[in-house]
Design a protein around this motif. Structure first.
Motif, PDB file in Angstrom:
ATOM      1  N   CYS A 132       0.824  -1.214   0.000  1.00 18.35           N
ATOM      2  CA  CYS A 132       0.000   0.000   0.000  1.00 18.35           C
ATOM      3  C   CYS A 132       0.857   1.263   0.000  1.00 18.35           C
ATOM      4  CB  CYS A 132      -0.922  -0.006   1.221  1.00 18.35           C
ATOM      5  SG  CYS A 132      -2.084   1.376   1.274  1.00 18.35           S
ATOM      6  N   ASN A 133       1.909   1.281   0.824  1.00 18.73           N
ATOM      7  CA  ASN A 133       2.714   2.488   1.006  1.00 18.73           C
ATOM      8  C   ASN A 133       3.820   2.657  -0.022  1.00 18.73           C
ATOM      9  OD1 ASN A 133       1.253   3.185   3.345  1.00 18.73           O
ATOM     10  ND2 ASN A 133       2.556   1.917   4.626  1.00 18.73           N
ATOM     11  N   PHE A 134       4.296   1.554  -0.600  1.00 16.57           N
ATOM     12  CA  PHE A 134       5.416   1.634  -1.535  1.00 16.57           C
ATOM     13  C   PHE A 134       5.061   1.149  -2.938  1.00 16.57           C
ATOM     14  CE2 PHE A 134       7.129   1.192   2.728  1.00 16.57           C
ATOM     15  CZ  PHE A 134       8.040   2.223   2.795  1.00 16.57           C
ATOM     16  N   GLY A 135       4.190   0.147  -3.022  1.00 17.10           N
ATOM     17  CA  GLY A 135       3.838  -0.399  -4.329  1.00 17.10           C
ATOM     18  C   GLY A 135       2.899   0.480  -5.118  1.00 17.10           C
ATOM     19  N   VAL A 136       1.801   0.922  -4.475  1.00 19.81           N
ATOM     20  CA  VAL A 136       0.781   1.712  -5.175  1.00 19.81           C
ATOM     21  C   VAL A 136       1.322   3.045  -5.692  1.00 19.81           C
ATOM     22  CG1 VAL A 136      -1.461   2.852  -4.956  1.00 19.81           C
ATOM     23  CG2 VAL A 136      -1.114   0.585  -3.959  1.00 19.81           C
ATOM     24  N   PRO A 137       2.051   3.849  -4.884  1.00 16.90           N
ATOM     25  CA  PRO A 137       2.600   5.108  -5.418  1.00 16.90           C
ATOM     26  C   PRO A 137       3.575   4.896  -6.573  1.00 16.90           C
ATOM     27  CG  PRO A 137       2.629   5.131  -3.025  1.00 16.90           C
ATOM     28  CD  PRO A 137       2.286   3.737  -3.432  1.00 16.90           C
ATOM     29  N   MET A 138       4.283   3.762  -6.580  1.00 20.02           N
ATOM     30  CA  MET A 138       5.217   3.469  -7.673  1.00 20.02           C
ATOM     31  C   MET A 138       4.471   3.061  -8.945  1.00 20.02           C
ATOM     32  SD  MET A 138       8.177   0.535  -7.956  1.00 20.02           S
ATOM     33  CE  MET A 138       6.952  -0.769  -8.131  1.00 20.02           C
ATOM     34  N   LEU A 139       3.369   2.299  -8.779  1.00 23.45           N
ATOM     35  CA  LEU A 139       2.639   1.764  -9.929  1.00 23.45           C
ATOM     36  C   LEU A 139       1.730   2.786 -10.597  1.00 23.45           C
ATOM     37  CD1 LEU A 139       1.658  -1.778  -8.560  1.00 23.45           C
ATOM     38  CD2 LEU A 139       3.357  -1.263 -10.313  1.00 23.45           C
ATOM     39  N   ASN A 140       1.229   3.764  -9.840  1.00 26.01           N
ATOM     40  CA  ASN A 140       0.255   4.717 -10.396  1.00 26.01           C
ATOM     41  C   ASN A 140       0.726   5.408 -11.676  1.00 26.01           C
ATOM     42  OD1 ASN A 140      -1.802   4.174  -8.620  1.00 26.01           O
ATOM     43  ND2 ASN A 140      -1.392   5.905  -7.275  1.00 26.01           N
ATOM     44  N   PRO A 141       1.952   5.988 -11.714  1.00 34.15           N
ATOM     45  CA  PRO A 141       2.386   6.621 -12.966  1.00 34.15           C
ATOM     46  C   PRO A 141       2.549   5.628 -14.107  1.00 34.15           C
ATOM     47  CG  PRO A 141       4.105   6.754 -11.274  1.00 34.15           C
ATOM     48  CD  PRO A 141       2.898   6.210 -10.617  1.00 34.15           C
ATOM     49  N   LEU A 142       2.939   4.399 -13.771  1.00 33.09           N
ATOM     50  CA  LEU A 142       3.083   3.370 -14.805  1.00 33.09           C
ATOM     51  C   LEU A 142       1.710   2.971 -15.353  1.00 33.09           C
ATOM     52  CD1 LEU A 142       5.762   1.093 -13.078  1.00 33.09           C
ATOM     53  CD2 LEU A 142       6.136   2.891 -14.778  1.00 33.09           C
ATOM     54  N   ILE A 143       0.737   2.839 -14.457  1.00 34.46           N
ATOM     55  CA  ILE A 143      -0.624   2.455 -14.870  1.00 34.46           C
ATOM     56  C   ILE A 143      -1.227   3.507 -15.796  1.00 34.46           C
ATOM     57  CG2 ILE A 143      -2.985   2.130 -14.029  1.00 34.46           C
ATOM     58  CD1 ILE A 143      -1.759   0.866 -11.495  1.00 34.46           C
ATOM     59  N   TYR A 144      -1.035   4.785 -15.444  1.00 32.38           N
ATOM     60  CA  TYR A 144      -1.652   5.854 -16.234  1.00 32.38           C
ATOM     61  C   TYR A 144      -0.856   6.213 -17.485  1.00 32.38           C
ATOM     62  CZ  TYR A 144      -5.330   6.839 -12.887  1.00 32.38           C
ATOM     63  OH  TYR A 144      -6.454   6.753 -12.097  1.00 32.38           O
ATOM     64  N   SER A 145       0.387   5.740 -17.586  1.00 35.21           N
ATOM     65  CA  SER A 145       1.203   6.023 -18.763  1.00 35.21           C
ATOM     66  C   SER A 145       1.149   4.902 -19.788  1.00 35.21           C
ATOM     67  CB  SER A 145       2.668   6.260 -18.339  1.00 35.21           C
ATOM     68  OG  SER A 145       2.752   7.346 -17.455  1.00 35.21           O
ATOM     69  N   PHE A 146       0.967   3.673 -19.308  1.00 32.94           N
ATOM     70  CA  PHE A 146       0.982   2.513 -20.199  1.00 32.94           C
ATOM     71  C   PHE A 146      -0.211   2.563 -21.156  1.00 32.94           C
ATOM     72  CE2 PHE A 146       0.180  -2.110 -21.000  1.00 32.94           C
ATOM     73  CZ  PHE A 146       1.359  -2.349 -21.696  1.00 32.94           C
ATOM     74  N   ARG A 147       0.077   2.498 -22.449  1.00 33.25           N
ATOM     75  CA  ARG A 147      -0.940   2.516 -23.503  1.00 33.25           C
ATOM     76  C   ARG A 147      -1.788   3.794 -23.482  1.00 33.25           C
ATOM     77  NH1 ARG A 147      -4.232  -2.992 -23.615  1.00 33.25           N
ATOM     78  NH2 ARG A 147      -5.047  -1.973 -25.485  1.00 33.25           N
ATOM     79  N   ASN A 148      -1.239   4.869 -22.919  1.00 30.97           N
ATOM     80  CA  ASN A 148      -1.927   6.156 -22.908  1.00 30.97           C
ATOM     81  C   ASN A 148      -1.330   7.032 -24.001  1.00 30.97           C
ATOM     82  OD1 ASN A 148      -2.656   8.914 -22.307  1.00 30.97           O
ATOM     83  ND2 ASN A 148      -3.309   8.213 -20.281  1.00 30.97           N
ATOM     84  N   LYS A 149      -2.086   7.236 -25.084  1.00 34.72           N
ATOM     85  CA  LYS A 149      -1.569   7.957 -26.248  1.00 34.72           C
ATOM     86  C   LYS A 149      -1.272   9.414 -25.920  1.00 34.72           C
ATOM     87  CE  LYS A 149      -3.939   5.035 -29.638  1.00 34.72           C
ATOM     88  NZ  LYS A 149      -4.942   4.988 -30.742  1.00 34.72           N
ATOM     89  N   ASP A 150      -2.089  10.029 -25.059  1.00 35.50           N
ATOM     90  CA  ASP A 150      -1.873  11.435 -24.704  1.00 35.50           C
ATOM     91  C   ASP A 150      -0.549  11.633 -23.975  1.00 35.50           C
ATOM     92  OD1 ASP A 150      -4.271  12.226 -25.812  1.00 35.50           O
ATOM     93  OD2 ASP A 150      -5.388  11.917 -23.949  1.00 35.50           O
ATOM     94  N   VAL A 151      -0.260  10.751 -23.021  1.00 38.24           N
ATOM     95  CA  VAL A 151       0.981  10.849 -22.250  1.00 38.24           C
ATOM     96  C   VAL A 151       2.187  10.544 -23.136  1.00 38.24           C
ATOM     97  CG1 VAL A 151       2.292   9.877 -20.325  1.00 38.24           C
ATOM     98  CG2 VAL A 151      -0.155  10.301 -20.071  1.00 38.24           C
ATOM     99  N   LYS A 152       2.055   9.557 -24.027  1.00 36.93           N
ATOM    100  CA  LYS A 152       3.154   9.218 -24.946  1.00 36.93           C
ATOM    101  C   LYS A 152       3.456  10.382 -25.884  1.00 36.93           C
ATOM    102  CE  LYS A 152       2.582   4.185 -25.013  1.00 36.93           C
ATOM    103  NZ  LYS A 152       2.251   3.003 -25.845  1.00 36.93           N
TER     104      LYS A 152
END
Length: 313
Positions: free
Chosen positions: A281-301
Motif C-alpha cells: 500500500c505504502n510503496f507499491g501503489v505510489p510506484m505503480l500509479n504513474p506506470l498504470i496511467y502512462s501505459f498505452r496512454n496515447k496522450d501521455v506518450k
C-alpha cells in the motif's frame, strides 16, 4: 507550552522503530530494493507532473486530477521511505515523539486526500461519458479546483483527528514500535492509558472516509456501465471503458491493500501480515500509479515525445 503539548506528559519522549524484519541477511538486499522503489516512485510521479504541466493538450480535468494524484504520491514517498531505509542500516532507528506524531499526521493526510482525489476522478469519468455535451460546463476549472481543495481540506481534517487523538494518550512503558513507521495500531498497542476513544474515533473516521468515497465511486461506475450498455455504440463503449481501466485498477489496488493494512491485528502473526500488506500500500501503489496511467496512454506518450523533442532541439 508547544513542546509540552507535543510530548503529552508521557515518560516516553522517543520511540524505536523495529523495522520490517529482524533477519540480518535480509537487511542489505531490502535496503537496495526499497531504495530503487523510492527512485522509481519519485522519478515516475515527477515525470508525470512535469509532462502535464508543460503540455497544453493535457490541461484537461482528467489530467488535472492525475496531476494532483501524482503530487500526493510524490510527497507520500518521503513520509515513510527515509525511516524505512534507516531501519535496514541502523541498529536503533530512533524517532522523537514529535517526529512520530508528524509522520502519523502526514501519513493520514496523504492517504485521506488520495481517497477523495480518486473519488473526484471517478466523478470526472462519469461526467465525461454520461454527460459529454455538458462536460466543459460541469467540470469547469472552478469546479475542479473546488473538488481538489475539498479533497485536501478533508484529508487535513481527518489527519488532525487521528493525530490529536493519539497525542492525548500516555506512553510510559515500552517505546519499541513493532513497525517501520508510526502507524495508528502499533502506537495504540504501546499506550499505557485507555485507547477506547482512539479506537472508536479511528474506526468512525476510517469507515466514513472509505464508505463515502467508495460509495461515490461505485455509483459513478454503475451509471457509466448503464450508459455504456444502453446508449453507446460498440466503438464508443470500448473507448469509454478504456479511459476508466487505469482508474479502476488504481482504485482496486489502493483500497484493496489499504483495507487489508488497516484491519486491527489480533495476534503477533496478524501484525507481521499487516506490515506485509502495508508495504504494498505504502510503496507499491505510489510506484505503480504513474506506470498504470502512462501505459498505452496515447496522450501521455505524445506529451513525452514533444517534451523530449524540445529538450534535444
Amino acid at each position: 507550552m508547544l513542546k509540552r503539548t507535543m510530548e503529552n506528559d508521557s515518560s516516553v519522549t522517543q520511540f524505536i522503530l523495529k523495522g520490517l524484519t529482524d533477519q540480518p541477511e535480509l537487511q542489505l538486499p531490502l535496503f537496495f530494493l526499497f531504495l530503487v522503489n523510492c527512485a522509481v516512485t519519485v522519478v515516475g510521479n515527477m515525470s508525470l507532473i512535469v509532462l502535464i504541466f508543460l503540455n497544453l493538450h493535457l490541461h484537461t480535468p482528467m489530467y488535472f486530477f492525475l496531476f494532483n494524484l501524482s503530487f500526493i504520491d510524490f510527497c507520500y514517498s518521503f513520509v515513510c521511505t527515509p525511516k524505512m531505509l534507516l531501519c535496514f542500516v541502523s541498529e536503533g532507528n530512533i524517532i522523537s515523539f514529535a517526529g512520530c506524531m508528524t509522520q502519523l499526521f502526514f501519513l493520514c493526510f496523504f492517504v485521506n486526500s488520495e481517497c477523495y482525489v480518486l473519488t473526484a476522478m471517478a466523478y470526472d469519468r462519469y461526467v465525461a461519458i454520461c454527460q459529454p455535451l455538458l462536460y466543459g460546463v460541469i467540470m469547469s476549472p472552478r469546479v475542479c479546483s473546488l473538488l481538489m481543495l475539498g479533497s485536501y481540506l478533508m484529508g487535513f481534517a481527518g489527519a488532525m483527528v487521528h493525530t490529536g487523538c493519539m497525542m492525548r494518550l500516555s506512553f510510559c512503558d515500552s517505546n519499541i514500535i513493532n513497525h517501520y513507521m508510526c502507524d495508528i495500531f502499533p502506537l495504540l498497542q504501546l499506550s499505557c492509558s485507555s485507547t477506547y476513544v482512539n479506537e472508536l474515533v479511528s474506526s468512525v473516521v476510517v469507515v466514513t472516509v472509505v464508505s463515502v468515497s467508495s460509495l461515490m465511486i461505485l455509483i459513478s461506475y454503475a451509471l457509466i456501465l448503464y450508459n455504456v450498455i444502453h446508449r453507446s455504440s460498440a466503438k464508443g463503449s470500448s473507448k469509454a471503458m478504456s479511459t476508466c481501466g487505469s482508474h479502476i485498477l488504481t482504485v482496486g489496488l489502493f483500497y484493496g491493500f489499504g483495507l487489508l493494512t488497516h484491519i486491527k491485528p489480533s495476534s503477533p502473526g496478524s501484525v507481521t501480515q499487516g506490515k506485509f500488506f502495508s508495504v504494498f500500500c505504502n510503496f507499491g501503489v505510489p510506484m505503480l500509479n504513474p506506470l498504470i496511467y502512462s501505459f498505452r496512454n496515447k496522450d501521455v506518450k505524445l506529451a513525452l515525445k514533444r517534451t523530449l523533442k524540445r529538450i534535444t532541439n
